[in-house]
Design a protein around this motif. Structure first.
Motif, PDB file in Angstrom:
ATOM      1  N   ALA A 151       0.773   4.085  -6.007  1.00 27.93           N
ATOM      2  CA  ALA A 151       0.089   4.304  -4.733  1.00 27.93           C
ATOM      3  C   ALA A 151       0.638   5.465  -3.924  1.00 27.93           C
ATOM      4  CB  ALA A 151       0.167   3.028  -3.894  1.00 27.93           C
ATOM      5  N   ASP A 206       4.701   1.805  -6.670  1.00 27.87           N
ATOM      6  CA  ASP A 206       3.634   0.839  -6.435  1.00 27.87           C
ATOM      7  C   ASP A 206       3.765   0.303  -5.016  1.00 27.87           C
ATOM      8  OD1 ASP A 206       3.100   1.214  -9.129  1.00 27.87           O
ATOM      9  OD2 ASP A 206       3.883  -0.737  -9.748  1.00 27.87           O
ATOM     10  N   ARG A 263       1.155  -1.866   4.028  1.00 26.92           N
ATOM     11  CA  ARG A 263       1.467  -1.571   2.626  1.00 26.92           C
ATOM     12  C   ARG A 263       2.915  -1.119   2.526  1.00 26.92           C
ATOM     13  NH1 ARG A 263      -3.913   1.166  -0.013  1.00 26.92           N
ATOM     14  NH2 ARG A 263      -5.373  -0.342   0.875  1.00 26.92           N
ATOM     15  N   THR A 281      -1.026  -5.771  -5.596  1.00 26.55           N
ATOM     16  CA  THR A 281      -0.260  -4.547  -5.795  1.00 26.55           C
ATOM     17  C   THR A 281      -1.190  -3.407  -6.187  1.00 26.55           C
ATOM     18  OG1 THR A 281       1.630  -5.852  -6.541  1.00 26.55           O
ATOM     19  CG2 THR A 281       1.629  -3.516  -7.132  1.00 26.55           C
ATOM     20  N   ILE A 282      -0.947  -2.259  -5.594  1.00 27.86           N
ATOM     21  CA  ILE A 282      -1.654  -1.030  -5.974  1.00 27.86           C
ATOM     22  C   ILE A 282      -0.669  -0.190  -6.775  1.00 27.86           C
ATOM     23  CG2 ILE A 282      -2.800   1.062  -5.161  1.00 27.86           C
ATOM     24  CD1 ILE A 282      -3.560  -0.492  -2.637  1.00 27.86           C
ATOM     25  N   ARG A 283      -1.021   0.115  -8.007  1.00 26.92           N
ATOM     26  CA  ARG A 283      -0.124   0.863  -8.881  1.00 26.92           C
ATOM     27  C   ARG A 283      -0.127   2.346  -8.535  1.00 26.92           C
ATOM     28  NH1 ARG A 283      -2.106   0.129 -14.492  1.00 26.92           N
ATOM     29  NH2 ARG A 283      -4.094   0.360 -13.452  1.00 26.92           N
TER      30      ARG A 283
END
Length: 104
Positions: free
Chosen positions: A82, A91, A56, A78-80
């Motif tokens: 994070a 992100d 990541r 995508t992880i907002r």
């Protein structure tokens, strides 16, 4: 010390893990972290029998993102918000590699 690479929690039941890394600015651009990641991924997928490795990276961190892209990882989304970085959230792009896709 040029930098660090680490294996996060290993989920042996699901045969998956993730790795993270940091490299000092004066050592970037020499291929050091790409080589270290390749060795670490070989160890995890071949020697340890893992099925999945994730990396990541902050969306804006192009140098970190270049490593999984260079190694053939798949951008899985995508992880907002994070990670809290310095004074704001960033992100993360999630990259994944499966054992059957890994080319040693």
């Amino acid at each position: 010390m040029a930098g660090v690479i680490g294996i996060h929690y290993i989920d042996r039941v699901n045969r998956k893990t993730s790795i993270g890394y940091w490299l000092g600015e004066s050592f970037q651009g020499m291929g050091l972290m790409t080589k270290a990641c390749k060795a670490c991924i070989d160890y995890l997928l071949v020697e340890q029998g893992m099925n999945r490795v994730e990396i990541r990276c902050a969306v804006e961190n192009q140098r970190s993102r270049a490593i999984p892209e260079r190694l053939g990882f798949t951008n899985e989304g995508t992880i907002r918000d994070a990670e809290w970085l310095y004074d704001h959230f960033v992100d993360h792009v999630v990259y994944g590699m499966l054992a059957r896709e890994w080319k040693r």
